[in-house]
Design an enzyme around this catalytic site. Structure first.
Site, PDB file in Angstrom:
ATOM      1  N   GLU A 198       0.827  -1.204   0.000  1.00 54.02           N
ATOM      2  CA  GLU A 198       0.000   0.000   0.000  1.00 54.02           C
ATOM      3  C   GLU A 198       0.864   1.258   0.000  1.00 54.02           C
ATOM      4  OE1 GLU A 198      -4.040   2.006   1.540  1.00 54.02           O
ATOM      5  OE2 GLU A 198      -3.606  -0.072   2.026  1.00 54.02           O
ATOM      6  N   GLY A 214      -5.773   4.734  -0.706  1.00 49.17           N
ATOM      7  CA  GLY A 214      -6.130   3.361  -1.012  1.00 49.17           C
ATOM      8  C   GLY A 214      -7.548   3.068  -0.564  1.00 49.17           C
ATOM      9  N   HIS A 220      -0.095 -14.231  -0.553  1.00 50.65           N
ATOM     10  CA  HIS A 220       1.201 -14.527   0.060  1.00 50.65           C
ATOM     11  C   HIS A 220       1.650 -15.886  -0.468  1.00 50.65           C
ATOM     12  CE1 HIS A 220       0.443 -11.067   2.545  1.00 50.65           C
ATOM     13  NE2 HIS A 220      -0.722 -11.588   2.865  1.00 50.65           N
ATOM     14  N   SER A 280       7.192 -17.872   2.243  1.00 51.53           N
ATOM     15  CA  SER A 280       7.565 -17.251   3.509  1.00 51.53           C
ATOM     16  C   SER A 280       9.016 -16.785   3.459  1.00 51.53           C
ATOM     17  CB  SER A 280       7.361 -18.225   4.669  1.00 51.53           C
ATOM     18  OG  SER A 280       8.162 -19.372   4.488  1.00 51.53           O
ATOM     19  N   GLY A 296      -6.543   6.269 -14.185  1.00 52.71           N
ATOM     20  CA  GLY A 296      -7.675   7.080 -14.595  1.00 52.71           C
ATOM     21  C   GLY A 296      -7.648   8.412 -13.880  1.00 52.71           C
TER      22      GLY A 296
END
Length: 139
Positions: free
Chosen positions: A62, A81, A88, A91, A107
């Site tokens: 983010e 956001g 995921h 690991s 846009g």
């Protein structure tokens, strides 16, 4: 989709006193159509079982997408956001992870960014998509 010209140092200064700073996120590169950053896998970003926390990966994603959207708008709009997802895939126990955000669609009022996060061996550990609302400042 040209981004405004900004230096990595200028963008890293935005991290001061934020979650990004707490997680050790550091921007490493800004290109014509991408933004990259790295994040340590350490006590700040691990879950109780010693692996990179999925939430830390999402925070990195983010952060990358939001900064990228703001670079596209020249920081003239508020880019926030509104939806994020993450898969995921592998690991990580130590070292750094490296994320890169690239546009899927830009846009006037909404952006969609794809974010790939890889480990130090270039293995894909997380793939994320962020939808960003672009609104006038002060709204």
């Amino acid at each position: 989709m040209p981004m405004i010209k900004a230096t990595v140092d200028e963008i890293n200064k935005l991290n001061s006193n934020t979650l990004s700073e707490e997680l050790g996120i550091v921007f490493t590169e800004i290109g014509a159509d991408f933004v990259s950053a790295k994040m340590p896998v350490d006590h700040r970003t691990k879950q109780p079982f010693g692996l990179l926390h999925g939430g830390a990966s999402v925070a990195l994603a983010e952060t990358l997408g939001s900064v990228a959207a703001n670079l596209v708008t020249g920081f003239q709009s508020s880019c926030v956001g509104v939806e994020i997802n993450a898969n995921h895939l592998l690991s990580v126990k130590e070292g750094f992870v490296y994320g890169t955000a690239k546009p899927i669609r830009i846009g006037k009022s909404m952006h969609v960014w794809g974010i790939e996060i890889k480990d130090e061996k270039d293995n894909m550990i997380c793939i994320s998509r962020l939808t960003v609302l672009v609104k006038s400042k002060g709204v």
